[in-house]
Design an enzyme around this catalytic site. Structure first.
Site, mmCIF file in Angstrom:
data_model
loop_
_atom_site.group_PDB
_atom_site.id
_atom_site.type_symbol
_atom_site.label_atom_id
_atom_site.label_comp_id
_atom_site.label_asym_id
_atom_site.label_seq_id
_atom_site.Cartn_x
_atom_site.Cartn_y
_atom_site.Cartn_z
ATOM 1 N N LYS A 1 0.859 -1.187 0.000
ATOM 2 C CA LYS A 1 0.000 0.000 0.000
ATOM 3 C C LYS A 1 0.891 1.232 0.000
ATOM 4 C CE LYS A 1 -3.151 2.684 3.001
ATOM 5 N NZ LYS A 1 -4.056 2.698 4.185
ATOM 6 N N ASP B 1 -2.559 10.306 3.524
ATOM 7 C CA ASP B 1 -3.949 9.913 3.728
ATOM 8 C C ASP B 1 -4.659 10.966 4.567
ATOM 9 O OD1 ASP B 1 -6.353 8.674 4.054
ATOM 10 O OD2 ASP B 1 -5.608 7.038 5.329
ATOM 11 N N LYS C 1 -10.019 13.100 8.084
ATOM 12 C CA LYS C 1 -9.482 12.771 9.408
ATOM 13 C C LYS C 1 -9.350 14.042 10.238
ATOM 14 C CE LYS C 1 -6.427 8.904 8.045
ATOM 15 N NZ LYS C 1 -7.053 7.810 8.797
ATOM 16 N N ASP D 1 1.665 6.456 5.445
ATOM 17 C CA ASP D 1 0.700 5.508 4.888
ATOM 18 C C ASP D 1 1.192 4.812 3.611
ATOM 19 O OD1 ASP D 1 -1.676 4.294 5.544
ATOM 20 O OD2 ASP D 1 -2.933 5.674 4.374
ATOM 21 N N ASP E 1 -12.101 7.147 3.756
ATOM 22 C CA ASP E 1 -10.882 6.919 4.528
ATOM 23 C C ASP E 1 -10.492 5.433 4.528
ATOM 24 O OD1 ASP E 1 -8.715 7.602 6.042
ATOM 25 O OD2 ASP E 1 -9.824 7.846 7.924
ATOM 26 N N GLU F 1 -9.391 3.791 2.141
ATOM 27 C CA GLU F 1 -8.871 3.898 0.784
ATOM 28 C C GLU F 1 -7.799 2.862 0.462
ATOM 29 O OE1 GLU F 1 -7.616 5.448 3.260
ATOM 30 O OE2 GLU F 1 -5.477 5.127 2.914
ATOM 31 N N ARG G 1 -7.604 -0.315 1.016
ATOM 32 C CA ARG G 1 -8.150 -1.550 0.419
ATOM 33 C C ARG G 1 -8.598 -1.295 -1.023
ATOM 34 N NH1 ARG G 1 -12.508 -1.818 5.174
ATOM 35 N NH2 ARG G 1 -10.772 -0.701 6.141
HETATM 36 N N1 BES Z 1 -4.144 4.645 6.911
HETATM 37 C C1 BES Z 1 -5.250 4.385 7.732
HETATM 38 C C2 BES Z 1 -4.935 3.388 8.852
HETATM 39 C C3 BES Z 1 -3.922 3.838 9.876
HETATM 40 C C4 BES Z 1 -4.347 4.445 11.050
HETATM 41 C C5 BES Z 1 -2.588 3.630 9.684
HETATM 42 C C6 BES Z 1 -3.410 4.862 11.987
HETATM 43 C C7 BES Z 1 -1.653 4.033 10.626
HETATM 44 C C8 BES Z 1 -2.054 4.645 11.771
HETATM 45 C C9 BES Z 1 -6.390 3.801 6.898
HETATM 46 O O1 BES Z 1 -6.457 4.246 5.579
HETATM 47 C C10 BES Z 1 -7.660 4.219 7.542
HETATM 48 O O2 BES Z 1 -7.923 5.387 7.573
HETATM 49 N N2 BES Z 1 -8.435 3.250 8.023
HETATM 50 C C11 BES Z 1 -9.665 3.511 8.650
HETATM 51 C C12 BES Z 1 -10.686 2.501 8.147
HETATM 52 C C13 BES Z 1 -12.098 2.808 8.522
HETATM 53 C C14 BES Z 1 -12.582 4.068 7.823
HETATM 54 C C15 BES Z 1 -12.954 1.627 8.131
HETATM 55 C C16 BES Z 1 -9.486 3.401 10.151
HETATM 56 O O3 BES Z 1 -8.711 2.545 10.592
HETATM 57 O O4 BES Z 1 -10.092 4.168 10.878
HETATM 58 ZN ZN ZN Z 2 -4.691 4.880 4.745
HETATM 59 MN MN MN Z 3 -7.555 6.076 5.394
#
Ligand code: BES
Ligand code: ZN
Ligand code: MN
Length: 487
Positions: A255, A260, A267, A278, A337, A339, A341
């Site tokens: 990824k 992000d 966020k 990210d 968010d 994204e 996947r």
């Molecule tokens: N890049 C983030 C996950 C992340 C969070 C990585 C903290 C490193 C530190 C990912 O893209 C994300 O935002 N995931 C969301 C998914 C949710 C919207 C289903 C999350 O984990 O809140």
């Molecule tokens: Zn992300």
């Molecule tokens: Mn995200």
């Protein structure tokens, strides 16, 4: 950093800024035993080392570092004693961590020559640990806090192991540097350029898909994430051939979200601050590729990274949009968010087309994985227990913690959509690391696949003893080890 070897007999003669020696804690029977090199140093210093331990001035606790200035009997300005803890409690990965902790302590100022005289193996892990421990995250400060040594000398070093350690140390540090660099410097195009450069340096082929090519290839899911950014996306395919062509390659997928913001599902500032990290999955894939090629590992490997920036603008993808992924499946967007996947969906499909018969993906995919396992442990998910066992064994060898999460069919129900084939989030936050993996599973066909969620361990808020805070470069060594184990 220059890496070389010296003979144990030369220990009293070599002039050095510092000598590093290791000491085990008392064993379960209460006996303190010095290893052969620690014993030699103890004798050269007329019993100083043992006296300092007995007096409690030098700690033998795991990764404790104590400096002894101007030790008599040695031609070094100082001695650094690194504790190894109890011999019974020693685990794989100790050499990397102990070397890292010692190097980080000594890297507080510029040093020419540091001698490593540790009673600890393997030597490649010592070298890699020292290189990683002595490089800081302060890439843009005039006043640095850590200074890599000019020269590192290992007692009775084996040239092959020193070389392997050097390559691994460089690879982990490359990954760290890319992750630590901010998003105004590392964006899809600049990351792809670095892949090309590294391919030329290390000896692997690099193919770069730009936006136009991604459109021709129907990478709708990756492009949907990219469409809100002024930075154009890239997909990079890196091919290393170390075995005959009829050996099917292992696919490494990363990824590479270079920033992000969350997109329209924006966020909050505190969560956004570190989101330059990210693209750690992609940086891990690139780091591993450089090491595998330089080590001339007898295997074929194809590394693929999906590079996009997830931004908020008038062209952003929206909640409720239905997107068609490259493999034809339709995705209803419930949260922009989620994204990572979306990006990986198309990259995994390209990996299948590159004939990867076994897949590993690495991604900073979910905060939920950190809720489940904490910050320092990666989450492992799979559709093939035996392939997972191979990866877990390699992680164990390298001392990189990973813990498996289940992939029961029931979790697949959470990503059903009423308008499209799937949606990009589960029902509510429960099991978020697993529902994300269930989404990815829709894009790996029936090939053995392991998903490694490195959201926690790839970036340290707080520095562990063996490496600076910020990017850790985790799983570069594990991936290289796993592929070497197959070959
Ligand atoms: N890049 C983030 C996950 C992340 C969070 C990585 C903290 C490193 C530190 C990912 O893209 C994300 O935002 N995931 C969301 C998914 C949710 C919207 C289903 C999350 O984990 O809140
Ligand atoms: Zn992300
Ligand atoms: Mn995200």
């Amino acid at each position: 950093m220059q890496i070389s070897s010296f003979l144990a007999e030369e220990l009293p003669q070599v002039a050095a800024d510092a000598i590093v020696v290791s000491v085990w804690d008392k064993n379960d029977d209460g006996a303190l035993e010095l290893g052969p090199l620690a014993d030699q140093i103890n004798q050269l210093t007329s019993g100083l080392l043992k006296r300092l331990i007995d007096d409690g001035e030098v700690s033998t606790k795991s990764l404790a570092c104590t400096r002894v200035y101007e030790p008599t009997g040695l031609r070094a300005k100082s001695l650094l004693v690194v504790g190894l803890g109890k011999p019974e409690a020693a685990e794989p990965g100790l050499a990397f961590r102990a070397a890292g902790a010692a190097a980080k302590t000594l890297a507080d100022k510029q040093r020419r020559t540091v001698l490593f005289a540790l009673d600890l193996e393997p030597q490649d892990e010592l070298v890699a640990g020292a290189m990683v421990g002595s490089l800081g995250q302060d890439l843009y400060r005039k006043q640095r806090t850590l200074f890599p040594f000019e020269s590192l000398m290992i007692v009775d070093g084996d040239p092959n192991l020193l070389m392997r350690g050097h390559v691994l140390g460089d690879a982990v540090n490359l990954t760290r540097r890319l992750v630590n660099a901010p998003a105004n410097e590392i964006y899809p195009e600049s990351f792809a350029d670095i892949c090309v450069e590294q391919g030329e340096r290390c000896g692997f082929e690099v193919e770069v898909w730009d936006r136009e090519r991604l459109e021709q290839e129907n990478c709708g899911s990756l492009l949907a994430v990219a469409q809100g950014s002024a930075r154009e996306p890239r997909l990079v395919i890196m091919r290393y051939q170390g075995a005959p062509l009829d050996h099917a390659p292992v696919g490494l997928v990363g990824k590479g979200v270079t920033f992000d913001s969350g997109g329209l599902s924006l966020k909050p500032s505190e969560s956004m601050l570190d989101m330059k990290c990210d693209m750690a999955g992609a940086a891990t894939v690139l780091g591993a590729m450089t090491a595998l090629a330089q080590l001339q590992t007898p295997a074929n490997v194809v590394g693929l990274v999906g590079l996009v920036e997830n931004m908020i603008s008038g062209t952003s993808y929206r909640l409720g949009d239905v997107i068609q992924a490259r493999n034809g499946k339709t995705i209803e967007v419930h949260n922009t968010d989620a994204e990572g996947r979306m990006v990986l969906a198309d990259v995994l499909d390209v990996a299948l087309e590159c004939d990867a018969q076994r897949l590993i993906d690495l991604a900073t995919l979910t905060g939920a994985c950190m809720v489940a396992l904490g910050r320092s442990v990666a989450g492992g998910m799979t559709n093939d227990e035996s392939w997972y066992a191979d990866i877990a064994a390699a992680a164990k060898q390298c001392g990189e913690p990973i813990w498996q999460l289940p992939m029961f069919a029931e979790y697949g129900e959470h990503i059903r959509s009423s308008v499209a084939d799937i949606k990009n989030v589960g029902d509510g936050r429960w099991g978020g690391a697993i529902t994300a993996a269930k989404f990815l599973e829709e894009f790996v066909g029936n090939r053995p696949w392991v998903h490694i969620d490195i959201a926690g361990p790839s970036f340290n808020d707080k520095a562990p003893p063996w490496v600076d805070a910020g990017a850790s470069g985790c799983f570069v060594r594990t991936i290289v080890q796993a592929i070497e184990n197959l070959a």
